[in-house]
Design an enzyme around this catalytic site. Structure first.
Site: not given
Ligand SMILES: Cc1ncc(COP(=O)(O)O)c(C=O)c1O
Length: 426
Positions: A205
């Site tokens: 990210k």
């Molecule tokens: C659009 C989206 N939502 C949710 C997530 C989930 O994030 P996390 O890995 O911090 O739980 C991601 C991560 O890749 C994502 O790209």
């Protein structure tokens, strides 16, 4: 342009190495080290207490973050998945409810709905590759409680239309801003439009601590309920052993707390956000400048181009069958391009590959939430081809990451490569 393509033995259009796409991750340096060492020196690794009292880095990060994006409350979590689950629970989503999610997002967005004991309903995306407001409206039933709006691949969804629909049908709106931290819509930060906004600080990210998340909201009750769900022992409460102060404040939660080590890294990273965005946006503009007159490709339209984070460039070809060769030819030119959808290549970002959701697989035999007696509506049905528009757009899309570390010279070479490869299209 009649230069021989690199795939046919011609010279490469891009001769510089490609940077990996870890925008904030690649900028980790002395600032992050200093913050983390401070945490280690203090032996204060848990946000609520330690052997001695120190101001919490997580708390400091929450304060900076909410002030930056203009939200009243911010709660740091261990991931965006955890943040989304807190937000759903806080919004009262539970047994019998349906939650609309887009068919193009990381699988977590849909999986957490099941985690909240509700049923995900998968919507089309439109040409912007964000959730299609018209399809959202078509998919609303009496059981629909909420919609998760994803600002996918760094760009804002159509918040005006989506908020209007949510208002008319009394739906909760949760924004998934995992891929678009710092992005805006009509000059307002993404994550501040819905009832809750959820962010990810996982390593891919824009800013990162390897893992991490955040929920923001302007509603004190939603904040309390997110708090309660993110921390079983409710350490945060003014008096942690007191009775509930109002109905709905206390219930059995989980643990999605952020560690002080992550908070420390993110305190340094948030200071780098504007600079990262500025560089990605500048690079994206430069590439677009070089290809904007090319009639053989169509740039992904963006709801508010000024709010695009610039994390990537996506464009469409007319014919999906040309995409694999186009991508291969771009890669031969030295550009790190990919397609977006191919039914034969697994990808957790496209609903057609969410096999265990499409098959309603659950960890126990009962089959909840799909068999939940509280669900009064028609059975929610899934199939890999149920959202044909989404698959059509994605199968015609070409995707190029835009690392902030790229130079303008890199961008010019990418534009040259795209024009060169596009010249072979009829
Ligand atoms: C659009 C989206 N939502 C949710 C997530 C989930 O994030 P996390 O890995 O911090 O739980 C991601 C991560 O890749 C994502 O790209």
């Amino acid at each position: 342009m009649d230069e021989k393509l690199a795939i046919d033995g011609g010279p490469k259009a891009k001769t510089t190495p490609n940077f990996p796409m870890f925008p904030g991750g690649m900028e980790i340096g002395e600032e992050e080290k200093k913050q983390v060492l401070e945490v280690l020196d203090r032996k204060y690794l848990f946000r609520y207490y330690g052997p001695e009292n120190f101001p919490s880095k997580v708390k400091e990060f929450e304060t900076k973050f909410k002030e930056k994006i203009g939200a009243k409350y911010a709660l740091a979590t261990s991931s965006c998945t955890g943040a989304l689950l807190c937000a759903l629970v806080a919004c009262g989503v539970g047994p019998g409810d349906e939650v609309i999610v887009p068919g193009y997002t990381f699988f977590a967005t849909a999986a957490v709905v099941v985690g909240a004991k509700a049923i995900p309903v998968i919507s089309e995306v439109d040409e912007t590759l964000t959730i299609d407001p018209e399809d959202v409206e078509r998919k609303i039933t009496k059981s629909t409680k909420a919609v998760i709006v994803v600002h996918m691949r760094g760009v804002p969804a159509d918040m005006d239309k989506l908020l209007d629909i949510a208002k008319r049908y009394n739906l909760k709106v949760i924004e998934d801003v995992a891929q678009a931290a710092g992005g805006t819509y009509k000059s307002r930060y993404l994550g501040t439009f819905g009832d809750c906004g959820c962010f990810s600080f996982q390593f891919h990210k824009i800013i990162t601590a390897g893992e991490g998340g955040m929920v923001v909201t302007n509603d004190p009750r939603l904040y309390d309920r997110c708090m309660g769900y993110h921390d079983t022992a409710a350490c945060w409460r003014p008096d942690r052993f007191a009775d509930e102060r109002y109905p709905g404040e206390l219930f059995c939660g989980s643990n999605f707390r952020m560690s002080e080590l992550a908070g420390a890294v993110l305190l340094a990273q948030i200071d780098k956000l504007d600079n990262l965005l500025e560089k990605m946006r500048k690079n994206q503009k430069r590439i677009i400048e070089g290809i904007k007159d090319n009639k053989k490709i169509k740039l992904r339209p963006v709801n508010d181009p000024n709010g695009d984070t610039g994390v990537c460039l996506m464009f469409y070809l007319d014919d999906k069958n040309r995409v694999p060769y186009f991508v291969e030819a771009l890669r031969a030119e030295g550009v790190d391009a990919t397609g977006a959808y191919n039914s034969g290549i697994p990808d957790w970002h496209i609903y057609a590959h969410w096999k265990h959701l499409l098959e309603k697989k659950t960890p126990t035999q009962e089959g909840c939430p799909w068999t939940c007696p509280y669900h009064k509506g028609q059975d929610v049905k899934y199939s890999a081809d149920m959202n044909p528009k989404t698959l059509d757009y994605l199968s015609r899309a070409v995707h190029i990451n835009i690392p902030p570390q790229m130079t303008l010279e890199d961008c010019d070479m990418i534009a040259k490569a795209i024009n060169k490869v596009a010249s072979i299209l009829d």
